[in-house]
Design a protein around this motif. Structure first.
Motif, PDB file in Angstrom:
ATOM      1  N   SER A 150      60.797 153.315 117.323  1.00 59.83           N
ATOM      2  CA  SER A 150      61.706 152.172 117.384  1.00 59.83           C
ATOM      3  C   SER A 150      61.785 151.558 115.987  1.00 59.83           C
ATOM      4  CB  SER A 150      61.204 151.136 118.388  1.00 59.83           C
ATOM      5  OG  SER A 150      59.933 150.638 117.998  1.00 59.83           O
ATOM      6  N   LEU A 151      62.965 151.078 115.600  1.00 61.64           N
ATOM      7  CA  LEU A 151      63.175 150.493 114.272  1.00 61.64           C
ATOM      8  C   LEU A 151      63.670 149.061 114.401  1.00 61.64           C
ATOM      9  CD1 LEU A 151      64.969 153.281 112.171  1.00 61.64           C
ATOM     10  CD2 LEU A 151      62.537 152.856 112.445  1.00 61.64           C
ATOM     11  N   ASP A 152      63.196 148.202 113.505  1.00 58.73           N
ATOM     12  CA  ASP A 152      63.653 146.816 113.459  1.00 58.73           C
ATOM     13  C   ASP A 152      63.872 146.407 112.009  1.00 58.73           C
ATOM     14  OD1 ASP A 152      63.434 145.969 116.310  1.00 58.73           O
ATOM     15  OD2 ASP A 152      61.326 146.464 115.993  1.00 58.73           O
ATOM     16  N   ASN A 153      65.040 145.818 111.741  1.00 58.99           N
ATOM     17  CA  ASN A 153      65.299 145.223 110.436  1.00 58.99           C
ATOM     18  C   ASN A 153      64.524 143.907 110.371  1.00 58.99           C
ATOM     19  OD1 ASN A 153      66.765 143.515 108.409  1.00 58.99           O
ATOM     20  ND2 ASN A 153      67.998 145.361 108.231  1.00 58.99           N
ATOM     21  N   MET A 154      63.697 143.745 109.318  1.00 60.80           N
ATOM     22  CA  MET A 154      62.791 142.596 109.262  1.00 60.80           C
ATOM     23  C   MET A 154      63.558 141.285 109.096  1.00 60.80           C
ATOM     24  SD  MET A 154      59.958 143.979 109.819  1.00 60.80           S
ATOM     25  CE  MET A 154      58.839 142.614 109.522  1.00 60.80           C
ATOM     26  N   PHE A 155      63.056 140.245 109.755  1.00 54.73           N
ATOM     27  CA  PHE A 155      63.715 138.942 109.764  1.00 54.73           C
ATOM     28  C   PHE A 155      63.845 138.362 108.364  1.00 54.73           C
ATOM     29  CE2 PHE A 155      63.585 134.305 110.045  1.00 54.73           C
ATOM     30  CZ  PHE A 155      64.617 134.059 110.932  1.00 54.73           C
ATOM     31  N   PHE A 156      62.853 138.619 107.495  1.00 61.00           N
ATOM     32  CA  PHE A 156      62.853 137.974 106.182  1.00 61.00           C
ATOM     33  C   PHE A 156      63.763 138.669 105.169  1.00 61.00           C
ATOM     34  CE2 PHE A 156      59.230 140.949 106.156  1.00 61.00           C
ATOM     35  CZ  PHE A 156      59.560 141.740 105.058  1.00 61.00           C
ATOM     36  N   ASN A 157      64.391 139.786 105.531  1.00 55.28           N
ATOM     37  CA  ASN A 157      65.295 140.451 104.592  1.00 55.28           C
ATOM     38  C   ASN A 157      66.417 139.507 104.174  1.00 55.28           C
ATOM     39  OD1 ASN A 157      64.212 143.109 104.273  1.00 55.28           O
ATOM     40  ND2 ASN A 157      64.865 143.582 106.357  1.00 55.28           N
ATOM     41  N   SER A 158      66.874 139.665 102.941  1.00 52.80           N
ATOM     42  CA  SER A 158      67.903 138.784 102.388  1.00 52.80           C
ATOM     43  C   SER A 158      69.138 139.606 102.034  1.00 52.80           C
ATOM     44  CB  SER A 158      67.368 138.086 101.133  1.00 52.80           C
ATOM     45  OG  SER A 158      67.174 139.035 100.091  1.00 52.80           O
ATOM     46  N   GLU A 159      70.130 138.917 101.453  1.00 54.87           N
ATOM     47  CA  GLU A 159      71.326 139.616 100.989  1.00 54.87           C
ATOM     48  C   GLU A 159      71.060 140.387  99.696  1.00 54.87           C
ATOM     49  OE1 GLU A 159      74.329 136.906  99.159  1.00 54.87           O
ATOM     50  OE2 GLU A 159      72.910 135.348  99.798  1.00 54.87           O
ATOM     51  N   TYR A 160      69.850 140.201  99.138  1.00 54.56           N
ATOM     52  CA  TYR A 160      69.492 140.877  97.894  1.00 54.56           C
ATOM     53  C   TYR A 160      68.645 142.118  98.208  1.00 54.56           C
ATOM     54  CZ  TYR A 160      70.991 136.371  96.072  1.00 54.56           C
ATOM     55  OH  TYR A 160      71.721 135.254  95.783  1.00 54.56           O
ATOM     56  N   LYS A 161      68.003 142.655  97.196  1.00 56.48           N
ATOM     57  CA  LYS A 161      67.144 143.818  97.397  1.00 56.48           C
ATOM     58  C   LYS A 161      65.768 143.368  97.885  1.00 56.48           C
ATOM     59  CE  LYS A 161      69.197 147.030  94.074  1.00 56.48           C
ATOM     60  NZ  LYS A 161      68.956 147.875  92.877  1.00 56.48           N
ATOM     61  N   ASP A 162      65.319 143.961  98.968  1.00 57.79           N
ATOM     62  CA  ASP A 162      63.972 143.743  99.490  1.00 57.79           C
ATOM     63  C   ASP A 162      63.383 145.121  99.760  1.00 57.79           C
ATOM     64  OD1 ASP A 162      64.079 140.741  99.805  1.00 57.79           O
ATOM     65  OD2 ASP A 162      65.747 141.325 101.111  1.00 57.79           O
ATOM     66  N   LEU A 163      62.296 145.461  99.082  1.00 59.29           N
ATOM     67  CA  LEU A 163      61.851 146.850  99.108  1.00 59.29           C
ATOM     68  C   LEU A 163      60.353 146.984  98.861  1.00 59.29           C
ATOM     69  CD1 LEU A 163      62.817 148.532  95.742  1.00 59.29           C
ATOM     70  CD2 LEU A 163      63.427 146.186  96.187  1.00 59.29           C
ATOM     71  N   ASN A 164      59.873 148.214  99.042  1.00 56.85           N
ATOM     72  CA  ASN A 164      58.496 148.624  98.744  1.00 56.85           C
ATOM     73  C   ASN A 164      57.444 147.732  99.406  1.00 56.85           C
ATOM     74  OD1 ASN A 164      59.250 150.833  97.170  1.00 56.85           O
ATOM     75  ND2 ASN A 164      59.444 149.579  95.337  1.00 56.85           N
ATOM     76  N   PRO A 165      57.388 147.718 100.744  1.00 52.91           N
ATOM     77  CA  PRO A 165      56.392 146.891 101.438  1.00 52.91           C
ATOM     78  C   PRO A 165      54.975 147.439 101.258  1.00 52.91           C
ATOM     79  CG  PRO A 165      57.523 148.313 102.985  1.00 52.91           C
ATOM     80  CD  PRO A 165      58.224 148.493 101.670  1.00 52.91           C
ATOM     81  N   LEU A 166      54.014 146.538 101.237  1.00 51.28           N
ATOM     82  CA  LEU A 166      52.596 146.882 101.173  1.00 51.28           C
ATOM     83  C   LEU A 166      51.865 146.022 102.193  1.00 51.28           C
ATOM     84  CD1 LEU A 166      49.998 148.113  99.831  1.00 51.28           C
ATOM     85  CD2 LEU A 166      50.050 146.134  98.284  1.00 51.28           C
ATOM     86  N   VAL A 167      51.180 146.666 103.153  1.00 52.29           N
ATOM     87  CA  VAL A 167      50.379 145.917 104.114  1.00 52.29           C
ATOM     88  C   VAL A 167      49.220 145.278 103.359  1.00 52.29           C
ATOM     89  CG1 VAL A 167      48.938 146.073 106.169  1.00 52.29           C
ATOM     90  CG2 VAL A 167      51.027 147.438 106.006  1.00 52.29           C
ATOM     91  N   PHE A 168      49.143 143.947 103.414  1.00 49.77           N
ATOM     92  CA  PHE A 168      48.171 143.183 102.635  1.00 49.77           C
ATOM     93  C   PHE A 168      47.415 142.268 103.588  1.00 49.77           C
ATOM     94  CE2 PHE A 168      46.870 139.802  99.631  1.00 49.77           C
ATOM     95  CZ  PHE A 168      46.334 140.575  98.608  1.00 49.77           C
ATOM     96  N   PHE A 169      46.254 142.746 104.072  1.00 51.21           N
ATOM     97  CA  PHE A 169      45.468 142.018 105.054  1.00 51.21           C
ATOM     98  C   PHE A 169      46.351 141.680 106.253  1.00 51.21           C
ATOM     99  CE2 PHE A 169      43.383 141.406 100.932  1.00 51.21           C
ATOM    100  CZ  PHE A 169      42.130 141.922 101.235  1.00 51.21           C
TER     101      PHE A 169
END
Length: 726
Positions: A150-169
């Motif tokens: 299942s895929l979900d577009n993250m709520f915090f995405n903006s009209e700009y570039k949002d990329l390269n996520p890193l799980v941090f704690f």
């Protein structure tokens, strides 16, 4: 004289306008060329677009600028306008046109363009892979598991570039071009602000919502990109632009390469030390996109340093005793291509994910899974849809299974259509691999123990039969669900009921069947050796109707005894029984009248096989994932028919097999459908079923023993072997 004067004045104005336009055109092209060479594609586009009559080379460069800024449709239109023009760059127009068509999902157009490029560059194996990517067989395979995640577009995405996520704690770190602080520099490559690292945590509802700048120490005048945290030491490695770099390229233009910096995270104070460059950086080329393996002792990163295989390659470096990193080592041609191979992400010490625009994929950058053994790449696999799309997909990261209840879950970046910005972060989560069928009493709502559950495929062939336990449920593999038309449940004390699987959403993994009280008929009997009259413990029994469609199947007998539930009298049905080393028996039900308990008795006798093959018959082969008989297969079966038609004492043994792709259960059913298609063809020509000995073996008995099989080897395994027996 006035008329002559007016004409001279008009000519002067025309000449002056033409001269002015020519000067302006020259200036615009010079600016565009300068920005193009500096990779300032956004500014190059602004100048190219102001020139109305671009020459073919300038058009190609404008197309490249659109391509670099992910403006796929505009790039495609530019390339299409010069697609059939003959000049020294025409082959690369076909190549780039194919890449853009592929990003737009126009696989037919893309395949044709790659084919034309290959006509003059047959040695280019990477473009051969691009061509293969556009063929139906490969596309079908890459898109086969669309419902696995299942895929979900993250709520915090903006009209700009949002990329390269890193799980941090308990949160996420990611890069974004949103202008959340006073820095206002614009990156002239794409016209966006430079990237900063942002941090977001889950709120009380479990939603990643409020985003903020990660930390003041991490701010940078230019890009801050992909990062990785060593959880053992709290060292964090960042991708940044080299600042104050005075390096000039061959055209005397400033270059700002990427480098990897190291900072230390303090989990108590929640802050970072000032980042410092690691020792393997160089002002002459870029290195970035770090990930860590081997407990932080090995770093995998991307670089365009000289000596690689393409634009950007993946490299490896080891941490030395003095804290420096060793001389980078290219990961080799199995993983690196002539294109861009980057955004590595370590899952564990034996699994590395990365993105590439040249391996066989759906388009743009696709995410791949590389398996390592003893530091060597042993296999590379495209993760397929839905994570991959026709556009760019990259920067995958996983939530530790200790935090996700053992379910495969994580995040990745994509600029696929329908997002909120140019690049968005998506959450993915594996759907349960099993789906459950509950059988309950329609009145009491209690589970029914011992109910028979049967499953029918899209040809209305029974492919499974199970019994519920005291909890009233059975489990199936989710892939098998996609192959099913319907599921039925019944028992001796509950009436038969059938439910259409097609009405159940693909994302729903629970089917509930409510049964009403009532009685059903039963068909019971033994499967016996025709000579010894002893039960055959490993036999199978199938119930067919009179037009060759199997309507019931119980699979293996128990000690040579079978029992099946019927919904109507079997007066137009027949049984087929078979067992290893025995011929198939086609049995008409002699007395379809039930006794007072609703039971019909019918024994089945099987004759032992003679294994001597008296005629050499070539194998028949099948298309990928299909039981369809090809024209060549029918020619071979016509030869089999001729032997049997002319020799009443002969029988034919048909053994069907699959290649190793697909699950074992699915391949077993596919081989059954294949042997049935061969059987039905011979029956349609007039051969009686009791003269055909059937066997189906899935992937258990391959003709070619291979792991990373070629397509030819797969084809050799998709076969039915035929023998003529006395």
């Amino acid at each position: 004289m006035k008329k002559i004067y007016k004409n001279i004045l008009l000519l002067f104005l025309i000449f002056n306008c033409s001269f002015t336009y020519a000067q302006k055109r020259k200036t615009l092209l010079q600016r565009a060329e300068k920005h193009y060479k500096s990779k300032e594609y956004h500014l190059a586009i602004e100048n190219f677009e102001k020139v109305q009559d671009l020459d073919i080379v300038s058009k190609f460069k404008l197309g490249m600028c659109y391509q670099e800024n992910d403006k796929y449709r505009k790039a495609l239109n530019i390339y299409q306008s010069i697609l059939n023009r003959k000049w020294e760059g025409s082959d690369y127009v076909y190549l780039n046109y194919g890449l853009m068509a592929k990003c737009l999902g126009l696989y037919g157009k893309a395949g044709n363009a790659f084919e034309k490029y290959l006509f003059n560059h047959a040695e280019d194996k990477d473009v051969r892979d691009l061509y293969l990517s556009c063929q139906t067989e490969y596309l079908t395979k890459l898109q086969a598991n669309t419902h696995v995640y299942s895929l979900d577009n993250m709520f915090f995405n903006s009209e700009y570039k949002d990329l390269n996520p890193l799980v941090f704690f308990d949160g996420l770190i990611y890069s974004s071009s949103r202008n959340d602080h006073v820095k206002s520099k614009i990156h002239h490559r794409d016209g966006d602000h430079f990237l900063d690292l942002h941090y977001v945590e889950k709120n009380d509802l479990g939603v990643y919502e409020e985003s903020e700048i990660l930390h003041a120490q991490i701010l940078h005048d230019y890009h801050v990109g992909q990062s990785v945290l060593d959880t053992l030491t709290n060292y964090m490695y960042l991708t940044v632009n080299i600042t104050n770099q005075r390096l000039l390229d061959d055209d005397n233009l400033a270059v700002h390469h990427l480098q990897i910096d190291k900072t230390i995270y303090d989990p108590v104070e929640h802050n970072f030390t000032k980042p410092k460059a690691i020792n393997i950086n160089s002002p002459k080329y870029s290195i970035g996109h770090p990930t860590l393996m081997n407990y932080g002792q090995t770093m995998i990163f991307a670089s365009d340093m000289p000596g690689g295989y393409g634009g950007v390659d993946l490299y490896r470096s080891h941490l030395e005793d003095n804290g420096d990193w060793s001389e980078p080592e290219n990961l080799g041609s199995k993983i690196n291509t002539s294109g861009n191979d980057m955004f590595p992400s370590a899952y564990d010490d034996n699994t590395l994910y990365f993105s590439s625009d040249r391996h066989i994929g759906l388009g743009g950058l696709d995410i791949f899974k590389a398996t390592l053994r003893n530091d060597s790449i042993v296999s590379i696999e495209n993760v397929g849809a839905p994570i991959n799309s026709s556009t760019d997909d990259f920067g995958i990261t996983f939530i530790p299974k200790s935090q996700s209840n053992g379910i495969e879950e994580g995040f990745f970046t994509s600029n696929r259509f329908g997002g909120r910005g140019s690049d968005d972060i998506y959450h993915f989560k594996a759907r349960p691999s099993d789906f459950i069928v509950f059988v309950i009493d329609s009145i009491t709502r209690e589970p029914i123990d011992g109910a028979v559950v049967e499953c029918y495929d899209k040809q209305y062939m029974a492919i499974h039969q199970f019994e519920t336990d005291k909890t009233g449920y059975v489990k199936f593999n989710s892939r098998e669900k996609d192959e099913m038309l319907s599921i039925a449940a019944m028992s001796q004390t509950y009436r038969y009921k059938e439910v259409s699987v097609g009405k159940v959403k693909s994302s729903n993994n629970i089917i509930i069947i409510e049964l009403a009280k009532g009685k059903n008929l039963q068909l019971v009997g033994d499967v016996l050796d025709a000579h010894t009259k002893q039960r055959i413990p490993s036999a199978e029994v199938f119930l067919f109707d009179n037009d060759n469609t199997r309507i019931r199947s119980i699979g293996k007998t128990e000690g040579g005894h079978y029992s099946m539930i019927l919904t109507s009298l079997p007066d137009k049905n027949y049984l087929i029984g078979n067992a290893e080393e025995y011929g198939t028996a086609n049995v008409k039900i002699t007395n379809p009248t039930p006794d007072r308990y609703g039971i019909i008795y019918q024994d089945i006798y099987l004759r032992p096989n003679s294994k001597k093959n008296i005629v050499d018959i070539e194998n028949i082969y099948y298309p990928f994932d299909s039981p369809r008989l090809t024209s060549e297969a029918k020619k071979t079966l016509n030869d089999v028919f001729d032997y049997l038609d002319q020799n009443d004492q002969l029988r034919a043994e048909l053994h069907a097999h699959c290649d190793i792709r697909g699950t074992e259960g699915y391949n077993m059913q596919l081989s059954l459908r294949r042997v049935e298609s061969a059987m039905n063809y011979l029956v349609s020509r007039g051969i009686e079923k009791n003269r055909l000995v059937l066997g189906y073996f899935g992937e258990d008995d391959t003709a070619v023993d291979c792991i990373e099989c070629t397509e030819y080897q797969h084809q050799m395994n998709r076969r039915t072997e035929i023998r003529i027996l006395k």
